[in-house]
Design a protein around this motif. Structure first.
Motif, PDB file in Angstrom:
ATOM      1  N   SER A 238     -14.201  -0.799   8.232  1.00 54.00           N
ATOM      2  CA  SER A 238     -14.442  -2.228   8.063  1.00 54.00           C
ATOM      3  C   SER A 238     -13.328  -2.992   8.766  1.00 54.00           C
ATOM      4  CB  SER A 238     -14.467  -2.578   6.569  1.00 54.00           C
ATOM      5  OG  SER A 238     -13.158  -2.491   6.030  1.00 54.00           O
ATOM      6  N   SER A 239     -13.373  -4.321   8.652  1.00 55.16           N
ATOM      7  CA  SER A 239     -12.320  -5.141   9.247  1.00 55.16           C
ATOM      8  C   SER A 239     -11.471  -5.826   8.189  1.00 55.16           C
ATOM      9  CB  SER A 239     -12.939  -6.198  10.177  1.00 55.16           C
ATOM     10  OG  SER A 239     -13.559  -5.580  11.286  1.00 55.16           O
ATOM     11  N   VAL A 240     -11.610  -5.435   6.924  1.00 55.05           N
ATOM     12  CA  VAL A 240     -10.849  -6.089   5.862  1.00 55.05           C
ATOM     13  C   VAL A 240      -9.374  -5.742   5.982  1.00 55.05           C
ATOM     14  CG1 VAL A 240     -12.812  -6.085   4.285  1.00 55.05           C
ATOM     15  CG2 VAL A 240     -11.210  -4.183   4.246  1.00 55.05           C
ATOM     16  N   PRO A 241      -8.493  -6.680   5.602  1.00 48.08           N
ATOM     17  CA  PRO A 241      -7.065  -6.357   5.576  1.00 48.08           C
ATOM     18  C   PRO A 241      -6.796  -5.270   4.537  1.00 48.08           C
ATOM     19  CG  PRO A 241      -7.445  -8.725   5.403  1.00 48.08           C
ATOM     20  CD  PRO A 241      -8.760  -8.068   5.221  1.00 48.08           C
ATOM     21  N   ILE A 242      -5.773  -4.475   4.790  1.00 48.45           N
ATOM     22  CA  ILE A 242      -5.411  -3.391   3.871  1.00 48.45           C
ATOM     23  C   ILE A 242      -3.938  -3.534   3.526  1.00 48.45           C
ATOM     24  CG2 ILE A 242      -5.116  -0.896   3.619  1.00 48.45           C
ATOM     25  CD1 ILE A 242      -7.599  -0.487   5.237  1.00 48.45           C
ATOM     26  N   LEU A 243      -3.614  -3.439   2.242  1.00 55.70           N
ATOM     27  CA  LEU A 243      -2.230  -3.474   1.773  1.00 55.70           C
ATOM     28  C   LEU A 243      -1.858  -2.095   1.253  1.00 55.70           C
ATOM     29  CD1 LEU A 243       0.347  -5.078   1.131  1.00 55.70           C
ATOM     30  CD2 LEU A 243      -0.663  -5.638  -1.093  1.00 55.70           C
ATOM     31  N   ILE A 244      -0.902  -1.463   1.921  1.00 55.05           N
ATOM     32  CA  ILE A 244      -0.427  -0.135   1.508  1.00 55.05           C
ATOM     33  C   ILE A 244       0.826  -0.330   0.667  1.00 55.05           C
ATOM     34  CG2 ILE A 244       0.338   2.131   2.265  1.00 55.05           C
ATOM     35  CD1 ILE A 244      -1.084   1.623   4.905  1.00 55.05           C
ATOM     36  N   ARG A 245       0.807   0.174  -0.542  1.00 53.88           N
ATOM     37  CA  ARG A 245       1.940   0.018  -1.450  1.00 53.88           C
ATOM     38  C   ARG A 245       2.506   1.386  -1.790  1.00 53.88           C
ATOM     39  NH1 ARG A 245       0.700  -4.891  -5.568  1.00 53.88           N
ATOM     40  NH2 ARG A 245       2.972  -4.779  -5.630  1.00 53.88           N
ATOM     41  N   GLY A 246       3.819   1.452  -1.891  1.00 56.35           N
ATOM     42  CA  GLY A 246       4.467   2.699  -2.224  1.00 56.35           C
ATOM     43  C   GLY A 246       5.967   2.594  -2.026  1.00 56.35           C
ATOM     44  N   GLU A 247       6.697   3.510  -2.624  1.00 53.73           N
ATOM     45  CA  GLU A 247       8.145   3.503  -2.502  1.00 53.73           C
ATOM     46  C   GLU A 247       8.575   3.827  -1.076  1.00 53.73           C
ATOM     47  OE1 GLU A 247       9.773   6.166  -5.371  1.00 53.73           O
ATOM     48  OE2 GLU A 247       8.862   5.153  -7.094  1.00 53.73           O
ATOM     49  N   THR A 248       9.842   3.576  -0.787  1.00 53.82           N
ATOM     50  CA  THR A 248      10.397   3.917   0.518  1.00 53.82           C
ATOM     51  C   THR A 248      10.261   5.416   0.761  1.00 53.82           C
ATOM     52  OG1 THR A 248      11.976   2.106   0.419  1.00 53.82           O
ATOM     53  CG2 THR A 248      12.506   3.912   1.907  1.00 53.82           C
ATOM     54  N   GLY A 249       9.802   5.757   1.975  1.00 58.08           N
ATOM     55  CA  GLY A 249       9.719   7.165   2.351  1.00 58.08           C
ATOM     56  C   GLY A 249       8.444   7.864   1.953  1.00 58.08           C
ATOM     57  N   THR A 250       7.437   7.129   1.455  1.00 59.88           N
ATOM     58  CA  THR A 250       6.184   7.780   1.038  1.00 59.88           C
ATOM     59  C   THR A 250       5.201   7.956   2.196  1.00 59.88           C
ATOM     60  OG1 THR A 250       5.426   5.599   0.298  1.00 59.88           O
ATOM     61  CG2 THR A 250       6.299   7.075  -1.382  1.00 59.88           C
ATOM     62  N   GLY A 251       5.512   7.402   3.380  1.00 66.12           N
ATOM     63  CA  GLY A 251       4.649   7.611   4.544  1.00 66.12           C
ATOM     64  C   GLY A 251       3.666   6.492   4.793  1.00 66.12           C
ATOM     65  N   LYS A 252       4.092   5.262   4.528  1.00 68.90           N
ATOM     66  CA  LYS A 252       3.172   4.118   4.678  1.00 68.90           C
ATOM     67  C   LYS A 252       2.773   3.902   6.141  1.00 68.90           C
ATOM     68  CE  LYS A 252       5.986   1.367   2.360  1.00 68.90           C
ATOM     69  NZ  LYS A 252       6.931   2.340   1.764  1.00 68.90           N
ATOM     70  N   GLU A 253       3.703   4.070   7.070  1.00 66.43           N
ATOM     71  CA  GLU A 253       3.355   3.870   8.486  1.00 66.43           C
ATOM     72  C   GLU A 253       2.397   4.947   8.975  1.00 66.43           C
ATOM     73  OE1 GLU A 253       5.462   3.354  12.883  1.00 66.43           O
ATOM     74  OE2 GLU A 253       6.643   3.046  11.059  1.00 66.43           O
ATOM     75  N   LYS A 254       2.601   6.182   8.534  1.00 64.80           N
ATOM     76  CA  LYS A 254       1.669   7.253   8.907  1.00 64.80           C
ATOM     77  C   LYS A 254       0.270   6.968   8.366  1.00 64.80           C
ATOM     78  CE  LYS A 254       4.904  11.127   9.378  1.00 64.80           C
ATOM     79  NZ  LYS A 254       4.638  11.299  10.811  1.00 64.80           N
ATOM     80  N   MET A 255       0.209   6.432   7.151  1.00 63.91           N
ATOM     81  CA  MET A 255      -1.097   6.117   6.575  1.00 63.91           C
ATOM     82  C   MET A 255      -1.764   4.981   7.343  1.00 63.91           C
ATOM     83  SD  MET A 255      -3.264   7.118   4.361  1.00 63.91           S
ATOM     84  CE  MET A 255      -2.289   8.182   3.293  1.00 63.91           C
ATOM     85  N   ALA A 256      -0.971   4.004   7.789  1.00 64.43           N
ATOM     86  CA  ALA A 256      -1.529   2.904   8.581  1.00 64.43           C
ATOM     87  C   ALA A 256      -2.127   3.428   9.882  1.00 64.43           C
ATOM     88  CB  ALA A 256      -0.441   1.868   8.874  1.00 64.43           C
ATOM     89  N   ASN A 257      -1.429   4.370  10.509  1.00 64.46           N
ATOM     90  CA  ASN A 257      -1.952   4.939  11.753  1.00 64.46           C
ATOM     91  C   ASN A 257      -3.203   5.778  11.491  1.00 64.46           C
ATOM     92  OD1 ASN A 257      -1.388   5.063  14.662  1.00 64.46           O
ATOM     93  ND2 ASN A 257      -1.228   7.255  14.303  1.00 64.46           N
TER      94      ASN A 257
END
Length: 545
Positions: free
Chosen positions: A245-264
């Protein structure tokens, strides 16, 4: 006088009309044939509109007046009270299906000839005699009229009334012309529908291919995202639902949990997989510089702005813009990000001209946005716009079953980077790795193993002394020891010993971060420092002051 030759001509013309399939060409041939058969000076075809309330002039031909011919004439069949207008000869023929033959218009008073005079004025023509035949199909359905003007004598070309004996062959010709026009229209409409259906089928094939591609793409998890514990499986399921979809996504999590990898991972699973992902850490730059980086600037906007510059939002056009640590974005910029989310609109620094981009925004944060909203540090409307589809990444301490797989992955990766075989891990060192709480999450485990691989390069086995001292000191301690034995002494002494042990265990869990401990225990940092000094709590390896 109607001759045998006229009937022969009529037969030949009707055969020719039956073979013509293009409506405009057919109209021309009907007019030519009508003029030839009737020896008239002018002919016009009017057809009924879809509601059968008006006659529209669709084709006309008057000798010597082709260049000035008008086709925007309209004749109403009903008045404002919805009663038929039988006073108009064209309307009368269309409504009743009967032929109208007026020999001398100048002397005739039976019909209202206003529409005839309007056509005359438009063509600079004078109608003296008039013959109107209805165009009828299926015996009763009228689709229009054929109007002829000014019959001429075959002998001397003088103007004469239309011969009554001509009405029968004209009626026959009009019937053939009506069928030919109706069939030609059906033919063109069928071809239009076939083309439309073909175009729709092509679009369906393209859309089907796109959807199949999405399904095949989105189920494939990248190799660098490790773990299949239940918390991670829930995160993958959410990515599977939202990626295309084209909806915005907010990834939440502590530092070092891999948020940038999940975004990719989200980007590679979406329609924008072949477009760029542009990353910006919102906490890494001061406000003015962050605004310029995100939205660009124009020449002269500030000192050093010597040329126009595109922002990261421009670079991410048709792709993905990943805003990391968005909870630390300044309030003034949050309004501009909200505008970008809602309208795709941005303004460069120093410009008043809006620009529009097509970006899919993925944001990430490790802070409590709800708390920031209550403190007035984060816009509530931006939060709701970003939080359309939240994905929460669990800390490593909540996915302990993934730690062995992560250890294997990071050992392989670290050893490969220096071209050696992955070292073994001693049972004691593995026990330390499995018991540690990892306040820095996956990133901390990765850093620990990369360091350990370098230290154990010659030994070939990772021992406890290759690990950070916090891990090796922590392995032989257990939180359960707090309640194992009640120490001797008065109540104040017993409570003090418990307090000291709680503080030490919590500090180890939080990697000796005193500020985090103060927040977790809901006391001031000054209180934590005083108690650490009072109980002489020291980090392993730290000398007494």
């Amino acid at each position: 006088m109607v001759t045998t030759q006229l009937y022969r001509d009529l037969v030949e013309l009707t055969i020719a009309l039956a073979n013509e399939q293009q409506v405009e060409t057919l109209m021309e041939r009907v007019l030519d044939a009508a003029l030839s058969l009737s020896n008239a000076e002018g002919a016009a075809i009017y057809t009924l509109d879809g509601l059968a309330r008006h006659l529209h002039c669709v084709s006309l031909k008057f000798l010597g007046r082709g260049e000035r011919a008008r086709k925007d004439l309209r004749i109403s069949l009903y008045n404002k009270k919805q009663k038929p207008i039988l006073e108009d000869p064209a309307a009368f023929a269309a409504i009743t299906g009967k032929i109208v033959n007026i020999g001398k218009l100048d002397e005739y008073t039976g019909y209202d000839l206003e529409n005839v005079r309007t056509l005359d004025a438009a063509l600079e023509f004078k109608t003296r005699s008039l013959l109107i035949a209805p165009l009828v199909i299926r015996s009763e359905q009228v689709i229009g009229i054929l109007q002829l003007s000014n019959a001429r004598s075959h002998a001397d070309k003088s103007l004469v009334p239309f011969d009554d004996t001509f009405t029968r062959p004209l009626q026959s010709f009009a019937a053939h012309a009506a069928v030919a026009i109706h069939n030609a229209r059906l033919y063109e409409e069928n071809h239009r529908l076939i083309r439309k259906l073909g175009a729709q089928n092509e679009r369906l094939i393209i859309e089907n291919t796109r959807l199949i591609s999405q399904v095949q793409r989105k189920v494939k998890k990248p190799e660098d995202i490790i773990g299949d514990s239940p918390p991670m499986a829930r995160a993958y399921s959410l990515v599977d639902k939202a990626a295309c979809s084209s909806v915005p996504i907010l990834i939440r999590g502590e530092t070092g949990t891999g948020k940038e990898k999940m975004a990719n991972f989200i980007r590679t699973s979406s329609d924008r997989a072949d477009k760029p992902i542009v990353v910006q850490n919102c906490a890494a730059l001061p406000e003015a510089l962050l605004e310029s980086e995100l939205f660009g600037h124009v020449r002269g906007a500030f000192t050093g702005a010597t040329a126009d510059k595109k922002g990261l939002a421009h670079e991410a056009h048709q792709g993905t813009l990943f805003l990391d640590e968005i909870g630390d974005m300044p309030l003034s910029l949050q309004a501009k990000v909200l505008r970008l989310l809602q309208e795709g609109e941005l303004r460069r620094v120093g410009s008043t001209k809006p620009e529009f981009v097509d970006v899919r925004i993925i944001a990430a944060t490790n802070v409590d946005l709800e708390d920031k909203i209550e403190k007035g540090e984060f816009r509530r409307d931006l939060y709701y716009r970003l939080n359309v589809f939240p994905i929460i990444l669990p800390p490593l301490r909540e996915r302990m079953s993934d730690i062995p797989k992560l250890i294997d992955h990071f050992l392989q990766s670290a050893a490969s980077s220096i071209n050696i075989e992955p070292p073994l891990i001693s049972p004691q060192a593995l026990d330390c790795l499995l018991k540690w709480s990892y306040p820095g999450n996956v990133r901390e485990l990765k850093n620990i193993l990369e360091r350990a691989v370098l230290l154990a390069r010659d030994a070939g086995t990772i021992e406890t002394d290759h690990l950070p001292i916090e891990l090796s000191g922590y392995s032989d301690r257990d939180e359960d020891e707090i309640s194992a034995v009640i120490p001797e002494g008065d109540l104040k002494t017993i409570i003090g010993q418990y307090e000291a042990r709680v503080l030490e265990i919590k500090l180890r869990e939080l990697n000796w971060n005193q500020s985090k401990l103060a927040r977790e225990l809901n006391v001031s940092r000054r209180t934590i420092v005083e108690k650490i000094n009072r109980y002489d709590i020291r980090r392993p390896g730290q000398k007494a002051s």
